[in-house]
Design a protein around this motif. Structure first.
Motif, PDB file in Angstrom:
ATOM      1  N   UNK A  71     -61.906 -14.134 -12.134  1.00 52.98           N
ATOM      2  CA  UNK A  71     -62.361 -13.714 -10.825  1.00 52.98           C
ATOM      3  C   UNK A  71     -63.776 -14.266 -10.625  1.00 52.98           C
ATOM      4  N   UNK A  72     -64.012 -14.825  -9.464  1.00 56.35           N
ATOM      5  CA  UNK A  72     -65.323 -15.397  -9.160  1.00 56.35           C
ATOM      6  C   UNK A  72     -66.354 -14.288  -8.917  1.00 56.35           C
ATOM      7  N   UNK A  73     -67.610 -14.627  -9.147  1.00 58.17           N
ATOM      8  CA  UNK A  73     -68.694 -13.659  -8.974  1.00 58.17           C
ATOM      9  C   UNK A  73     -68.816 -13.225  -7.516  1.00 58.17           C
ATOM     10  N   UNK A  74     -68.529 -14.121  -6.591  1.00 59.13           N
ATOM     11  CA  UNK A  74     -68.597 -13.743  -5.176  1.00 59.13           C
ATOM     12  C   UNK A  74     -67.521 -12.716  -4.834  1.00 59.13           C
ATOM     13  N   UNK A  75     -66.354 -12.844  -5.438  1.00 57.06           N
ATOM     14  CA  UNK A  75     -65.293 -11.857  -5.230  1.00 57.06           C
ATOM     15  C   UNK A  75     -65.682 -10.522  -5.839  1.00 57.06           C
ATOM     16  N   UNK A  76     -66.287 -10.557  -7.011  1.00 54.18           N
ATOM     17  CA  UNK A  76     -66.725  -9.318  -7.662  1.00 54.18           C
ATOM     18  C   UNK A  76     -67.746  -8.597  -6.788  1.00 54.18           C
ATOM     19  N   UNK A  77     -68.706  -9.328  -6.245  1.00 56.83           N
ATOM     20  CA  UNK A  77     -69.742  -8.718  -5.404  1.00 56.83           C
ATOM     21  C   UNK A  77     -69.134  -8.140  -4.132  1.00 56.83           C
ATOM     22  N   UNK A  78     -68.223  -8.879  -3.500  1.00 52.03           N
ATOM     23  CA  UNK A  78     -67.617  -8.398  -2.257  1.00 52.03           C
ATOM     24  C   UNK A  78     -66.758  -7.167  -2.489  1.00 52.03           C
ATOM     25  N   UNK A  79     -65.967  -7.155  -3.549  1.00 47.85           N
ATOM     26  CA  UNK A  79     -65.113  -6.010  -3.841  1.00 47.85           C
ATOM     27  C   UNK A  79     -65.957  -4.813  -4.233  1.00 47.85           C
ATOM     28  N   UNK A  80     -67.007  -5.033  -5.036  1.00 48.22           N
ATOM     29  CA  UNK A  80     -67.894  -3.928  -5.397  1.00 48.22           C
ATOM     30  C   UNK A  80     -68.574  -3.354  -4.156  1.00 48.22           C
ATOM     31  N   UNK A  81     -68.985  -4.203  -3.232  1.00 48.95           N
ATOM     32  CA  UNK A  81     -69.631  -3.719  -2.000  1.00 48.95           C
ATOM     33  C   UNK A  81     -68.669  -2.850  -1.193  1.00 48.95           C
ATOM     34  N   UNK A  82     -67.402  -3.244  -1.142  1.00 53.38           N
ATOM     35  CA  UNK A  82     -66.423  -2.412  -0.437  1.00 53.38           C
ATOM     36  C   UNK A  82     -66.254  -1.068  -1.127  1.00 53.38           C
TER      37      UNK A  82
ATOM     38  N   UNK B 223     -69.187   2.377  -9.364  1.00 49.10           N
ATOM     39  CA  UNK B 223     -69.081   1.737 -10.673  1.00 49.10           C
ATOM     40  C   UNK B 223     -67.814   2.175 -11.398  1.00 49.10           C
ATOM     41  N   UNK B 224     -67.498   3.465 -11.308  1.00 52.87           N
ATOM     42  CA  UNK B 224     -66.263   3.952 -11.928  1.00 52.87           C
ATOM     43  C   UNK B 224     -65.030   3.359 -11.250  1.00 52.87           C
ATOM     44  N   UNK B 225     -65.028   3.353  -9.917  1.00 54.54           N
ATOM     45  CA  UNK B 225     -63.871   2.825  -9.185  1.00 54.54           C
ATOM     46  C   UNK B 225     -63.707   1.334  -9.444  1.00 54.54           C
ATOM     47  N   UNK B 226     -64.802   0.574  -9.407  1.00 49.96           N
ATOM     48  CA  UNK B 226     -64.701  -0.861  -9.651  1.00 49.96           C
ATOM     49  C   UNK B 226     -64.306  -1.142 -11.093  1.00 49.96           C
ATOM     50  N   UNK B 227     -64.799  -0.334 -12.026  1.00 54.71           N
ATOM     51  CA  UNK B 227     -64.410  -0.508 -13.423  1.00 54.71           C
ATOM     52  C   UNK B 227     -62.910  -0.344 -13.611  1.00 54.71           C
ATOM     53  N   UNK B 228     -62.326   0.659 -12.971  1.00 51.53           N
ATOM     54  CA  UNK B 228     -60.880   0.835 -13.033  1.00 51.53           C
ATOM     55  C   UNK B 228     -60.147  -0.328 -12.364  1.00 51.53           C
ATOM     56  N   UNK B 229     -60.662  -0.761 -11.224  1.00 48.30           N
ATOM     57  CA  UNK B 229     -60.049  -1.890 -10.520  1.00 48.30           C
ATOM     58  C   UNK B 229     -60.074  -3.145 -11.395  1.00 48.30           C
ATOM     59  N   UNK B 230     -61.215  -3.430 -11.998  1.00 45.04           N
ATOM     60  CA  UNK B 230     -61.344  -4.641 -12.800  1.00 45.04           C
ATOM     61  C   UNK B 230     -60.485  -4.564 -14.067  1.00 45.04           C
ATOM     62  N   UNK B 231     -60.426  -3.374 -14.684  1.00 46.42           N
ATOM     63  CA  UNK B 231     -59.576  -3.210 -15.860  1.00 46.42           C
ATOM     64  C   UNK B 231     -58.109  -3.440 -15.492  1.00 46.42           C
ATOM     65  N   UNK B 232     -57.703  -2.960 -14.319  1.00 51.34           N
ATOM     66  CA  UNK B 232     -56.336  -3.209 -13.860  1.00 51.34           C
ATOM     67  C   UNK B 232     -56.127  -4.686 -13.567  1.00 51.34           C
ATOM     68  N   UNK B 233     -57.126  -5.347 -13.022  1.00 58.35           N
ATOM     69  CA  UNK B 233     -57.031  -6.785 -12.719  1.00 58.35           C
ATOM     70  C   UNK B 233     -56.838  -7.589 -14.012  1.00 58.35           C
TER      71      UNK B 233
ATOM     72  N   UNK C 185     -53.401  -5.996 -15.838  1.00 52.68           N
ATOM     73  CA  UNK C 185     -52.184  -6.041 -15.048  1.00 52.68           C
ATOM     74  C   UNK C 185     -51.343  -4.783 -15.124  1.00 52.68           C
ATOM     75  N   UNK C 186     -51.986  -3.616 -15.174  1.00 52.98           N
ATOM     76  CA  UNK C 186     -51.249  -2.356 -15.254  1.00 52.98           C
ATOM     77  C   UNK C 186     -50.383  -2.121 -14.019  1.00 52.98           C
ATOM     78  N   UNK C 187     -50.966  -2.314 -12.848  1.00 54.56           N
ATOM     79  CA  UNK C 187     -50.253  -2.123 -11.582  1.00 54.56           C
ATOM     80  C   UNK C 187     -50.356  -3.390 -10.755  1.00 54.56           C
ATOM     81  N   UNK C 188     -49.251  -3.757 -10.131  1.00 57.50           N
ATOM     82  CA  UNK C 188     -49.231  -4.924  -9.270  1.00 57.50           C
ATOM     83  C   UNK C 188     -48.575  -4.580  -7.944  1.00 57.50           C
TER      84      UNK C 188
END
Length: 98
Positions: A1-12, A62-72, A75-78
């Protein structure tokens, strides 16, 4: 995942978390026992603390993004796990488009 995607998803996630934590701990002037100013809305907060809200939102995001990134990564859920059409037993035959 690109850093720009990480920043945008974290901002959301941060904005979502800010709206989720904003109402906790807020009291109106009536609940706080303070006088209101003429023309002030009855629902206006008496103890609005933006730093506290930002701190809480940062921790939650941080908790929500951590779960999102761990799933990314793992691949727990798709998208296939959220396909509700699989629950429909008798699917109607749709006409083929030409």
């Amino acid at each position: 995942m690109k850093i720009t995607s990480i920043i945008a998803i974290y901002a959301m996630f941060w904005v979502l978390a800010a709206f989720l934590v904003m109402p906790f701990g807020i009291r109106t002037h009536e609940e706080a026992g303070e006088a209101t100013i003429k023309g002030q809305a009855n629902s206006a907060p008496a103890n609005f603390q933006p730093r506290k809200i930002a701190r809480r939102a940062t921790i939650l995001s941080l908790l929500m993004f951590g779960l999102y990134y761990a799933n990314y990564v793992n691949g727990w859920l798709g998208p296939q796990d959220f396909d509700l059409t699989l629950l429909i037993g008798n699917k109607p035959d749709l006409p083929k488009s030409y």
